[in-house]
Design a protein around this motif. Structure first.
Motif, mmCIF file in Angstrom:
data_model
loop_
_atom_site.group_PDB
_atom_site.id
_atom_site.type_symbol
_atom_site.label_atom_id
_atom_site.label_comp_id
_atom_site.label_asym_id
_atom_site.label_seq_id
_atom_site.Cartn_x
_atom_site.Cartn_y
_atom_site.Cartn_z
ATOM 1 N N THR C 818 22.236 14.026 0.479
ATOM 2 C CA THR C 818 22.646 12.725 -0.034
ATOM 3 C C THR C 818 21.890 12.344 -1.310
ATOM 4 O O THR C 818 20.659 12.287 -1.315
ATOM 5 N N GLY C 819 22.617 12.065 -2.334
ATOM 6 C CA GLY C 819 22.015 11.594 -3.578
ATOM 7 C C GLY C 819 22.210 10.092 -3.717
ATOM 8 O O GLY C 819 23.002 9.490 -2.985
ATOM 9 N N PRO C 820 21.500 9.453 -4.661
ATOM 10 C CA PRO C 820 21.609 7.997 -4.796
ATOM 11 C C PRO C 820 23.017 7.538 -5.170
ATOM 12 O O PRO C 820 23.422 6.444 -4.807
ATOM 13 N N TYR C 821 23.779 8.364 -5.888
ATOM 14 C CA TYR C 821 25.147 7.975 -6.266
ATOM 15 C C TYR C 821 26.061 7.918 -5.049
ATOM 16 O O TYR C 821 27.115 7.291 -5.089
ATOM 17 N N ASP C 822 25.672 8.584 -3.961
ATOM 18 C CA ASP C 822 26.521 8.645 -2.782
ATOM 19 C C ASP C 822 26.341 7.423 -1.882
ATOM 20 O O ASP C 822 27.130 7.195 -0.984
ATOM 21 N N VAL C 823 25.252 6.676 -2.090
ATOM 22 C CA VAL C 823 24.981 5.553 -1.199
ATOM 23 C C VAL C 823 25.052 4.231 -1.962
ATOM 24 O O VAL C 823 24.471 3.233 -1.553
ATOM 25 N N GLY C 824 25.736 4.250 -3.094
ATOM 26 C CA GLY C 824 25.954 3.014 -3.839
ATOM 27 C C GLY C 824 24.769 2.572 -4.669
ATOM 28 O O GLY C 824 24.670 1.415 -5.038
ATOM 29 N N LEU C 825 23.848 3.493 -4.939
ATOM 30 C CA LEU C 825 22.667 3.109 -5.710
ATOM 31 C C LEU C 825 22.665 3.750 -7.106
ATOM 32 O O LEU C 825 21.636 3.804 -7.769
ATOM 33 N N GLY C 826 23.822 4.246 -7.523
ATOM 34 C CA GLY C 826 23.904 4.922 -8.814
ATOM 35 C C GLY C 826 23.420 4.058 -9.961
ATOM 36 O O GLY C 826 22.764 4.544 -10.892
#
Lengths: 108, 211, 942
Positions: C818-826
């Motif tokens: 999981t990257g930050p773009y995947d959890v809405g933190l992009g």
């Protein structure tokens, strides 16, 4: 159980240390490409013979050290502080006042 | 607006009967067993981070791996590279910290009150090396760890600072770990010391004698 | 029929202490000092077990720990070495693996059909059909030997300890004793380990001169202050850097103790093991080794038989013949191998030896055959030190070829000689061991050179005596007594193509039984050599590995060290009956009985939770912003004093590693928090960057996780509660808004700091209190907030609260991809920062579409909580996502979830299909926000 010579604490059981990995050069994050960066992340030389590794003395002085170890005999012929240390005389170092590993204080 | 004076508590449950002294809840027990264990957590513990070979290091006068008392009776422990732990009578935290802070050092210096963050245990008696041999892989022979030796290693699988600090000719060690595992370490030492007849001895302020 | 002899000068039994014990259901007399088997042999018993495969009757062979026929059950302890273990009053001893009885064992029918159980029999026979494997297994298990393990858990106290001897001597025979004394005299601390109950080795069953030498050596050991003697203990293994495992059995207060010794020098002095001879009937009860005869007679005063034949190739055989004669045994014949004599077979049966057939055709009636055909050097320890022993034809045994500097040998493993020569050699070896240990000690203590370093000692080599090479006679017999492997099996195996000793070992299981090759290994090698036409040297030997002798699991497990961590409020939690949750090393309250009402109390009144395990780092110095910029994906150089910011950390692979808030408390003073489970990893991560990449940064990092007790005070009435006990902080919303940090006194305690956060979604203050006062502050909060309805809440309630609020948990809702773009933190990732961990990967991630996205989900059936890890599917079987968190929300009265879905399903209102673990499919809809409750965050900002 091999002994690993810590530059600060002297030879200690290897169970006091955490293996960090083969020493490798981090590519410039602003210049690098996928190939080079992923090689840095995932590819290891894993030689039969002498290898240079980073270890962390997690149950001792909490310092990283570089050791040259023979992967067949487990002989350790040199250990020193990381290369990026300040020049001699300037001993200012970032250092943790850790007693514990702080995530359990335990070593495994 | 606060009615009750705060009572400080060690992470190690005090062996009954208990009493409140120096603002801490402590065990009032007294033992004259050959092998004793005491919860010394109420002692003031001050952590100093500073350059390894700077002015402050010179003023403290104790290198990494050694421990010695200063003129105030404070036990100065060279607990790591560029790291010192100062142990003094309960409640003297600020005074000890101030004595350090006045020293001018070119490098970065940080002084913390670590009294709350750590547990401190003393074991005393001729068989303490035998006890420690059951929980720690370090050699406790005189030639390797003489009186005044200080090191950090794994004790009962817990990262612990160990200081050999004989008192009055009796073998004695201070063991110092991160607070939340204090009870665990205390229990592990009692278990290891059982075969040597270990007994709990209550904490007594060392007073003028220093720590 | 008593076989007990009159007093022997070297006897170890205490005739003043007579008692009884039980064997095979009957009572037997014994003396103190007797082994189980010596006591039984003194009563004329000859059969002690049935063999492993053919269930042949077995008696004494070596009369030592090794004796393969003397394994018995003692009370509920299986596989006890009966010829070693001392018998005790009232002991209940029974034979193992016999059915229906020791005297008549139906399975011994195997013996008659022995050809069916030849080499590889099991492999060949029980292969097909495969469906019958379970049947075969049940059937074969009944045929296996071994005792009965108690079903109840062991309560015995097993121990471990460390030791740091300068010189560790493995073996307390004359050479080991002499080496230990010499090393101690040279100033070394010596650990002398002996397998048997007392020091002395073969001197103990020797003649008067040998007994005198024994007394002298024991006196020297006793008067050397530097020697710690461990009798009834075994050196089980030698590992890197002379890490030596010793199993100590001779203890009153513990069952067994594993001693982990870091020996500076190891002296290997195990003596020699007498080798059995391979011929027809060599396992018949009454065929014993010369050392067994001498032990029985001289140590235990037991007559081994009435009429004996002695087959001798050496002094030990000759001495046994003399011992036998002296103890009233009729020695019918001494067959001397040195003059060409040989024995062909033993005739006998269930009751033991009846007659011996010699190579000259003579058949001699007797009940005892004593053989002395040579020696095996127990090369285990030198093998483990990297040595490959080589065969010496003249001496007919193996010797070391190359030893590391920290390992030395003396005694029979090093050569032959008179007792004086062996002792002299051992003394020189011990002195040299001490000298090398001193050298190592200096290295271990930091390499301080000694003023005058002693030169290496000259150790003169021991002579090698000529010994006939006797392994197998003219007939086939048992090679491996433990595994019932015959010499014929080895020949068969070779014919079937198993032409290397290592392959033969695995195919026939020779040397794989409890004796582990100590008796049978060299015979197996010799028979292989004979069969293949190669020399013994060419055939080589199998590798000896630790442990040297079998080890109980209890001894290995020993005392278990498992550090646990408690918060300062733990006593309160325990009194209030909190259900404990084990989270890593931490023990935390999961709940206090009803997590749902704990949730509602936070929403309606005020709750307090113990969040002490939250990782906390004190950061000081001018370069802290550089470090924060480097570790977190977002920007930190503009954080004002008194403010708190949320941050996400990624590793170099761009995967979310940890998250938390960091507050700035002073110009150069910050406190960073991490997840409870991530604290250790983040700490090392920081140390790594500062020590290896940026040592020039002026920063001090101190973990303060448990220096502070952390209490989150959450709920609409939290401000009102804190107003009652806080001094020095203006709590009004304008003076202390959301995401700010303040210092002050709480409940009379100095040095507290608190910050306003929104993990639960309510107005909340996370209060950090010097840990020793944690319980005081907690109790005061409970007391002073009683009228406000204050109540404790646990981890479960917190998990529900945060899920209602849509906050993800690293490691629960995220995984190793999981990257930050995947959890809405992009939007948090600041790619324009010069450098931070994972930057290249995050730059690439920012350009990639098509990754799964974290969304809020609500099942259409609000009463249904899909289990976490339920799949989200499309069509027949395509997996397009998963549920990562799910709970029943007490606040909303319906089920709520967080989950990952494919990019085309992320639009709010999209209907997705959740497949439950049972296969049932239920509909759910994507919610507009991660938050199911108060998505605008008005409550927490209040």
């Amino acid at each position: 159980m091999i002994l690993l010579p810590c530059p600060y604490c002297g030879p200690r059981n290897v169970s006091e240390f955490r293996y960090v990995g083969e020493v490798s050069e981090r590519p410039d994050p602003n210049e690098t490409g996928v190939e080079e960066w992923r090689t840095f992340l995932y590819t290891r030389n894993n030689p039969v013979g002498w290898t240079t590794e980073t270890w962390f003395h997690s149950a001792g002085c909490r310092q990283h050290l570089i050791a040259e170890r023979h992967t067949m005999t487990n002989e350790v012929r040199a250990s020193r502080l990381p290369e990026a240390q300040l020049p001699e005389g300037q001993e200012e170092r970032a250092t943790g006042g850790n007693v514990a590993g702080d995530g359990g204080g335990a070593i495994y | 607006m606060v009615e009750r004076a705060p009572v400080a508590r060690s992470p190690i449950a005090p062996a009954p009967p208990t009493t409140i002294e120096y603002g801490w809840e402590i065990s009032a027990r007294s033992s004259d067993a050959e092998l004793k264990i005491t919860d010394c957590t109420p002692l003031a513990k001050v952590l100093v981070l500073a350059p390894m070979y700077g002015e402050l290091a010179r003023a403290l006068g104790v290198p990494f791996g050694r421990a010695a008392r200063d003129t105030h009776g404070t036990l100065v422990v060279g607990s790591g590279p560029g790291e010192w732990l100062l142990l003094a009578a309960p409640g003297t935290n600020q005074a000890v910290g101030k004595r350090v802070e006045v020293v001018q050092d070119e490098g970065l210096v940080s002084v913390f009150d670590a009294t709350h963050g750590r547990a401190l245990i003393r074991i005393t008696g001729p068989r303490t090396p035998d006890l420690l041999a059951k929980v720690c892989a370090i050699d406790f022979a005189d030639e390797v760890t003489p009186d005044g030796a200080a090191f950090r290693s794994s004790v009962a699988k817990l990262v612990t600072d160990v200081v050999r600090d004989d008192s009055g000719g009796a073998r004695s060690y201070l063991l110092h770990c991160e607070r939340s595992s204090g009870q665990y370490l205390f229990d592990a030492l009692i278990d290891a010391g059982d075969e040597f007849g270990i007994e709990v001895d209550g904490f007594v302020d060392p007073g003028d004698r220093g720590v | 029929m008593s076989m007990r002899l009159d007093h022997r000068p070297g006897e170890v039994i205490d005739r003043q202490r007579e008692f009884t014990f039980t064997w095979n259901g009957e009572e037997y007399p014994a003396y103190g000092g007797d082994t189980i088997i010596s006591a039984l042999a003194a009563c004329g018993e000859r059969i002690f077990s049935r063999s492993f495969k053919y269930h042949r009757p077995r008696g004494l062979l070596t009369a030592s720990f090794l004796d393969p026929g003397c394994m018995v059950q003692v009370d509920d302890e299986p596989n006890v070495r009966g010829a070693h273990r001392r018998v005790e009053p009232g002991m209940v001893v029974s034979p193992q693996g016999v059915w229906p009885s020791l005297e008549y064992d139906v399975k011994s029918a195997n013996g008659a059909f022995g050809r069916f159980l030849s080499a590889g029999f099991y492999y060949k026979t029980f292969i097909k059909p495969r469906r019958l494997w379970p049947v075969y297994r049940r059937m074969l298990r009944r045929f296996s030997a071994g005792g009965t393990v108690s079903a109840s858990p062991a309560q015995d106290y097993f121990d471990k300890r460390y030791a740091h001897p300068d010189v560790l001597v493995a073996g307390g025979g004359p050479a080991g004793m002499a080496a230990a004394v010499a090393a101690a005299r040279a100033g070394a601390q010596v650990l002398l380990v002996e397998e048997e109950y007392e020091l002395g080795g073969y001197l103990r069953w020797g003649d008067e001169a040998e007994l005198a030498a024994l007394r002298a050596l024991r006196e020297e050991v006793a008067s050397s202050p530097g020697i710690e003697v461990m009798p009834n203990s075994v050196v089980e293994g030698r590992y890197d850097d002379n890490w030596v495992a010793v199993m100590q059995r001779d203890l009153s207060h513990v069952e067994e103790r594993l001693v982990k010794a870091r020996a500076k020098t190891l002296v290997v002095a195990p003596g020699l093991i007498e080798r059995p001879y391979v011929f027809e009937g060599n396992d018949t009860p009454g065929v014993i080794l010369s050392t067994a005869a001498r032990r029985l007679i001289n140590l235990y005063a037991v007559k081994p038989g009435e009429r004996a034949v002695v087959f001798s190739a050496n002094e030990s055989g000759d001495a046994a013949a003399e011992d036998l004669a002296r103890s009233g045994v009729e020695v019918a014949r001494v067959v001397d191998a040195r003059r060409g004599g040989d024995i062909v077979r033993v005739k006998g049966g269930g009751k033991g030896v009846r007659a011996v057939e010699c190579s000259d055709g003579a058949e001699i009636e007797c009940d005892l055959l004593v053989t002395a055909v040579g020696w095996t050097a127990p090369t285990s320890l030198i093998n483990m030190a990297g040595d490959r022993p080589v065969y010496n034809e003249r001496a007919a045994r193996f010797f070391s070829s190359h030893l590391p500097d920290d390992v030395l040998t003396c005694g029979g493993i090093a050569g032959d000689g008179t007792l004086e020569e062996l002792i002299e050699h051992a003394r020189a070896t011990g002195g040299e061991a001490a000298r090398r240990a001193a050298k190592t000690a200096r290295r271990l203590r930091g390499g301080i050179p000694l003023e005058s370093e002693a030169p290496p000692a000259e150790i003169s080599e021991l002579p090698l005596y000529e010994h006939p090479a006797l392994f197998r006679g003219k007939t086939h017999g048992i090679v491996d007594y433990s595994e019932d492997v015959t010499s014929k099996d080895l020949v068969t195996a070779e014919k079937e193509g198993y032409d290397s000793i290592e392959l033969v070992k695995r195919y026939t299981t020779v040397t794989m039984g409890p004796a582990q090759g100590k008796l049978e290994s060299v015979n197996a090698v010799a028979i292989m050599a004979e069969t293949t036409g190669r020399t013994i040297e060419e055939t080589g030997t199998t590798v000896w590995r630790p442990p040297y002798s079998p080890v109980t699991l209890g001894a290995l497990a020993g005392r278990i060290f498992e550090p646990v961590r408690y918060s300062p409020m733990q006593p309160w939690h325990e009194i209030r009956g909190a259900k404990p949750l084990v989270a890593g090393a931490w023990i935390r309250p999961d709940h206090y009985g009803d997590p749902a009402s704990e949730v509602l109390n936070v929403r309606e009144n005020v709750g307090i939770i113990d969040v002490t395990p939250l990782g906390k780092f004190d950061l000081r110095g001018p370069d802290v912003p550089k470090l924060l910029n480097h570790l977190y994906v977002n920007r930190w150089d503009n954080l004002e004093e008194g403010r708190v910011r949320y941050g996400v950390m990624c590793l170099e692979d761009g995967v979310v590693f940890d998250d938390g808030v960091t507050g700035r408390l002073g110009p150069e003073w910050y406190v960073m928090t991490t997840t409870s489970s991530g604290a250790a990893g983040v700490g090392e991560w920081i140390d790594n960057w500062l020590q290896t990449a940026h040592p020039g940064w002026r920063i001090h990092v101190t973990p303060v996780t448990t220096a502070y007790a952390s209490i989150n005070v959450a709920g609409p009435k939290s401000r009102e509660l804190l107003l009652r006990l806080t001094e020095g902080v203006d709590l009004s919303p304008d003076a202390f808004p959301y995401m700010r940090v303040r210092e002050g006194r709480v409940a009379g305690v100095e040095g507290c700091f608190m910050w306003r956060l929104g993990f639960t979604g309510e107005l909340s203050y996370e209060v950090h209190v010097p840990a020793a006062y944690g319980l005081h502050v907690w109790e005061t909060l409970m007391q002073r907030g009683a009228d406000l309805g204050v109540g404790p809440f646990g981890v479960e309630a917190q998990r529900i609260l945060r899920l209602e609020k849509g906050h993800f948990i690293v490691g629960q809702d995220t995984d190793g991809l999981t990257g930050p773009y995947d959890v809405g933190l992009g939007r948090m990732v600041k790619l324009d920062k010069d450098d931070f961990t994972g930057k290249p990967e995050l730059a690439w991630q920012s350009e990639i579409n098509g990754r799964l996205q974290l969304v809020g989900l609500q099942p259409h059936d609000g009463s249904l909580v899909p289990p976490e890890a339920s799949q989200i599917v499309e069509g027949e079987s395509e997996i397009v996502g998963r549920i990562t968190s799910s709970r029943m929300s007490p606040t909303l009265g319906r089920s709520i979830c967080l989950g990952f879905v494919a990019e085309h399903l992320t639009t709010p209102g999209t209907k997705v299909v959740v497949q439950l673990p049972g296969g049932e499919r239920v509909p759910a809809s994507v919610t507009p926000h991660h938050a199911h409750y108060d998505p605008e965050g008005t409550r927490q900002r209040g």
